[in-house]
Design an enzyme around this catalytic site. Structure first.
Site, mmCIF file in Angstrom:
data_model
loop_
_atom_site.group_PDB
_atom_site.id
_atom_site.type_symbol
_atom_site.label_atom_id
_atom_site.label_comp_id
_atom_site.label_asym_id
_atom_site.label_seq_id
_atom_site.Cartn_x
_atom_site.Cartn_y
_atom_site.Cartn_z
ATOM 1 N N SER A 119 1.493 4.496 -3.023
ATOM 2 C CA SER A 119 0.793 5.718 -2.934
ATOM 3 C C SER A 119 2.450 6.257 -2.863
ATOM 4 O O SER A 119 1.417 7.579 -3.513
ATOM 5 C CB SER A 119 1.247 5.741 -1.285
ATOM 6 O OG SER A 119 2.325 5.778 -0.717
ATOM 7 N N ILE A 163 0.818 -1.325 -0.230
ATOM 8 C CA ILE A 163 -0.210 -0.149 0.163
ATOM 9 C C ILE A 163 0.830 1.198 0.058
ATOM 10 O O ILE A 163 0.743 2.813 -0.859
ATOM 11 C CB ILE A 163 -0.739 0.525 1.046
ATOM 12 C CG1 ILE A 163 -1.969 -1.773 0.634
ATOM 13 C CG2 ILE A 163 -1.850 1.355 1.029
ATOM 14 C CD1 ILE A 163 -2.632 -1.699 -0.305
ATOM 15 N N TYR A 164 1.906 1.346 0.879
ATOM 16 C CA TYR A 164 2.700 2.164 0.620
ATOM 17 C C TYR A 164 2.939 2.567 -0.608
ATOM 18 O O TYR A 164 3.785 3.574 -1.072
ATOM 19 C CB TYR A 164 3.996 2.253 2.084
ATOM 20 C CG TYR A 164 4.867 3.087 2.068
ATOM 21 C CD1 TYR A 164 4.719 4.725 2.765
ATOM 22 C CD2 TYR A 164 6.066 3.415 1.324
ATOM 23 C CE1 TYR A 164 6.044 5.401 2.235
ATOM 24 C CE2 TYR A 164 7.211 4.256 2.132
ATOM 25 C CZ TYR A 164 7.107 5.199 2.271
ATOM 26 O OH TYR A 164 7.979 6.302 2.473
ATOM 27 N N THR A 165 4.254 0.555 -1.276
ATOM 28 C CA THR A 165 4.094 1.054 -1.890
ATOM 29 C C THR A 165 3.327 2.157 -3.407
ATOM 30 O O THR A 165 3.886 2.550 -4.288
ATOM 31 C CB THR A 165 4.816 0.248 -2.969
ATOM 32 O OG1 THR A 165 6.005 -0.994 -2.242
ATOM 33 C CG2 THR A 165 5.220 0.249 -4.166
#
Length: 242
Positions: A156, A152-154
């Site tokens: 974003s 999920i961070y990736t």
């Protein structure tokens, strides 16, 4: 070329800690007035006393549209102009996707992506009117490659990278530069949310670096000749590879 920012006003989000605070200190040391944008009011007030009159505190909740709407008027009221905006604030979620909380995903995406869009949208009219300005976004090496322990961070940071590249092309005609700094793992409060085994391994291996390294990149980007745009800088700890 030197790294003198005298006479410049720079606003930095997430400026009360981590990368944002390191960047604020570096810009102040280079002669700029810096608007420290964060929601941590007590921390901001203490920092303004510590850092001096050129450190201007501004309390903004970046996930609240009404609060963001008041950001640019407050910057102009306190500082009179804005030469550079560093959209730095962000959050982190790692670990297995199936173990994650979709509500937490939404909160992180709202800060990492939507707040970047909204704050940059707020400052651009002033820069367009002046015919000059810099927009710098804190991205991540995860914006350049799919990191399997942080999907999920990736996602974003991939969104941020696409935004930076498209916006740069739109606003270059107005004399505005847009770029991104993409660090690898930095020793900030964000990494406290890493899976413990990953954090322990990174510390033992020396694969985290100090936020001041990112701050030096920011000052370098802002002090280049106006004939030069630094589009992307990927900065990694020496022992980190991905």
């Amino acid at each position: 070329m030197g790294q003198d920012l005298s006479g410049k006003v720079i606003a930095i989000t997430g400026a009360a800690s981590g990368i944002g605070l390191a960047c604020a200190k570096a810009c102040l040391s280079s002669g700029a007035r810096v608007v420290l944008v964060d929601y941590a009011e007590d921390r901001l007030n203490n920092l303004s006393l510590e850092l001096g009159a050129n450190a201007i505190p501004l309390v903004v909740n970046l996930t609240d549209p009404k609060s963001v709407a008041g950001m640019m008027p407050a910057i102009l009221d306190k500082a009179g102009q804005l030469d550079a905006f560093h959209a730095n604030a962000g959050a982190y979620i790692g670990g297995d996707f199936t173990d994650g909380d979709p509500d937490a995903f939404d909160r992180m995406l709202n800060l990492n992506v939507n707040a970047v869009f909204r704050t940059v949208h707020a400052v651009l009219p002033h820069m367009i009117e002046r015919g000059t300005g810099d927009i710098i976004v804190t991205s991540s090496v995860a914006g350049h490659t799919a990191v399997p322990w942080e999907p999920i961070y990736t996602a974003s940071k991939h969104a941020v990278q696409a935004f930076v590249h498209a916006l740069r092309r739109q606003v270059a005609k107005h004399g505005i530069r847009v770029g991104a700094i993409a660090p690898g793992p930095v020793l900030t409060p964000l990494v406290e949310d890493w899976p413990k085994e990953n954090l322990d391994r990174a510390i033992a291996a020396g694969t985290l670096f100090d936020p001041k390294e990112v701050a030096e990149v920011l000052v370098f980007m802002l002090t280049r000749s106006r004939t030069v745009t630094i589009r992307d800088v990927v900065i990694l700890p020496a022992n980190f590879d991905i």
